[in-house]
Design an enzyme around this catalytic site. Structure first.
Site, PDB file in Angstrom:
ATOM      1  N   LYS A  14       0.849  -1.166   0.067  1.00  0.00           N
ATOM      2  CA  LYS A  14      -0.156  -0.087   0.043  1.00  0.00           C
ATOM      3  C   LYS A  14       1.082   1.114  -0.108  1.00  0.00           C
ATOM      4  O   LYS A  14       0.517   2.032  -0.611  1.00  0.00           O
ATOM      5  CB  LYS A  14      -0.952  -0.069   1.234  1.00  0.00           C
ATOM      6  CG  LYS A  14      -1.847  -0.958   0.957  1.00  0.00           C
ATOM      7  CD  LYS A  14      -2.798  -1.417   2.245  1.00  0.00           C
ATOM      8  CE  LYS A  14      -3.574  -2.710   1.929  1.00  0.00           C
ATOM      9  NZ  LYS A  14      -4.369  -3.324   3.419  1.00  0.00           N
ATOM     10  N   GLN A  26      -4.034  -1.929   9.679  1.00  0.00           N
ATOM     11  CA  GLN A  26      -4.237  -3.275   9.166  1.00  0.00           C
ATOM     12  C   GLN A  26      -4.920  -4.262   9.834  1.00  0.00           C
ATOM     13  O   GLN A  26      -4.344  -4.538  11.111  1.00  0.00           O
ATOM     14  CB  GLN A  26      -2.891  -3.751   8.705  1.00  0.00           C
ATOM     15  CG  GLN A  26      -2.413  -4.875   8.165  1.00  0.00           C
ATOM     16  CD  GLN A  26      -3.258  -4.879   6.513  1.00  0.00           C
ATOM     17  OE1 GLN A  26      -3.188  -3.769   5.857  1.00  0.00           O
ATOM     18  NE2 GLN A  26      -3.957  -5.884   6.212  1.00  0.00           N
ATOM     19  N   ASP A  80     -10.434   2.986   4.332  1.00  0.00           N
ATOM     20  CA  ASP A  80     -10.811   1.451   4.257  1.00  0.00           C
ATOM     21  C   ASP A  80     -12.403   1.216   4.429  1.00  0.00           C
ATOM     22  O   ASP A  80     -12.890   0.116   4.054  1.00  0.00           O
ATOM     23  CB  ASP A  80     -10.285   0.669   5.517  1.00  0.00           C
ATOM     24  CG  ASP A  80      -9.282  -0.277   5.076  1.00  0.00           C
ATOM     25  OD1 ASP A  80      -9.006  -0.444   3.924  1.00  0.00           O
ATOM     26  OD2 ASP A  80      -8.521  -0.806   5.904  1.00  0.00           O
TER      27      ASP A  80
END
Ligand code: NAP
Length: 292
Positions: free
Chosen positions: A54, A98, A121
């Protein structure tokens, strides 16, 4: 082979090119570069690899990234303090925590804390709640399901009125994918580990999104002729011909399904590349929202 292959790598590259061009335009206009903060807790090798890719994508698209690599035994309180400081930091536009977090940490509380304007996200309960409500718009949609639906749309698959089956009901893929399809006027059936007569349910699907994490689970004769098949699964299968000793396959038996389906995504090269492309798109959007 009857199915048209949906090239996720190519479509993801087009999105990345668009994002890079918007980022360059922002720079010319003197606007701050979109910046993603990644939060990695502990030393899981797979999580570290995802975070690194990412950050690499940010660099390739001219975007900024900062990383918070935190020890696996960090306390809930310390982690929450860091999320709050990223919420307050005006140079950070998007925050990605994450998953999975180590077991002693409360994932729900962490996701709740991420400011919805920076929730690239799309996992904040407010963004998910808005996705589930008629007439409401989330600021961000979770990247993998968003990418899956984008692939259908880009391939010209008719979603409105279609019978769609989503195999899997996880918070990160299955459930938001089902909500996105409902929002686009499909008639949606969500299947899971307790679903009865799964092959028969799947045989009704004009659109199948498979996200269960089971190697080549869906067989070719479960697929309705002409159906669009989006395979989200990423599973490793022993393969002596490969140097690594394995290869990646999806949740659908590709060789069988491609002879029946109308459209199909390969694994790898289907949904996988879309996830990061959508994260980059969401991070650009976050910066644009914060310009206002
Ligand atoms: P997950 O959280 O483990 O959820 C799996 C879902 O599948 C659950 O809803 C489970 O049902 C259902 N399931 C499991 N076995 C089943 C069976 N035999 N029959 C019917 N349903 C079954 O998985 P996930 O995080 O959603 O990930 C799913 C797959 O997508 C994995 O292969 C993962 O690696 C992949 N993935 C790919 C990307 C990408 O970027 N391409 C991103 C995320 C995930 P219950 O709810 O009843 O337990």
């Amino acid at each position: 082979m009857t199915a048209q292959l949906i090239d996720g790598k190519l479509i993801a590259q087009q999105i990345r090119d668009e994002v890079a061009s918007q980022v360059a335009k922002r720079a010319v206009a003197g606007k701050p570069g979109p910046t993603l903060a990644t939060v990695l807790v502990g030393d899981r090798v797979d999580s570290a690899t995802y975070v690194a890719s990412k950050q690499k994508a940010c660099a390739e698209l001219g975007m900024g990234s900062i990383s918070q690599n935190l020890p696996g035994d960090i306390s809930q309180e310390e982690l929450e303090k860091i999320i709050k400081s990223l919420n307050d930091d005006k140079s950070v536009h998007g925050i990605l925590v994450q998953m999975p977090l180590p077991a002693h940490l409360n994932e729900e509380r962490v996701l709740q804390l991420v400011s919805i304007e920076k929730d690239v996200d799309g996992f904040s309960p407010i963004n998910i709640g808005r996705l589930a409500q008629k007439g409401r718009e989330p600021l961000f949609v979770p990247c993998t399901p968003f990418g899956s639906i984008y692939l259908l749309e880009k391939s010209g698959v008719q979603i409105e009125g279609a019978n769609a089956v989503v195999l899997g009901r996880s918070n990160i893929v299955g459930m938001p994918a089902a909500l996105l399809l409902i929002g686009r006027n499909a008639t949606v059936t969500v299947c899971h580990s307790r679903t009865r007569n799964l092959p028969d349910v799947i045989r009704q699907a004009d659109i199948l999104i498979a996200a269960i994490g089971k190697t080549e689970f869906v067989r070719g004769d479960w697929i309705k002729p002409g159906a669009a098949v989006i395979d989200v699964g990423i599973n490793s299968k022993p393969d002596a011909a490969k140097k690594s000793g394995y290869r990646l396959v999806g949740d659908v038996n590709f060789d069988e399904a491609k002879e029946v389906a109308g459209f199909i995504t390969p694994v790898p090269g289907g949904v996988g590349p879309m996830t990061i492309a959508m994260l980059m798109r969401n991070t650009l959007r976050a910066a644009e929202l914060q310009d206002r």
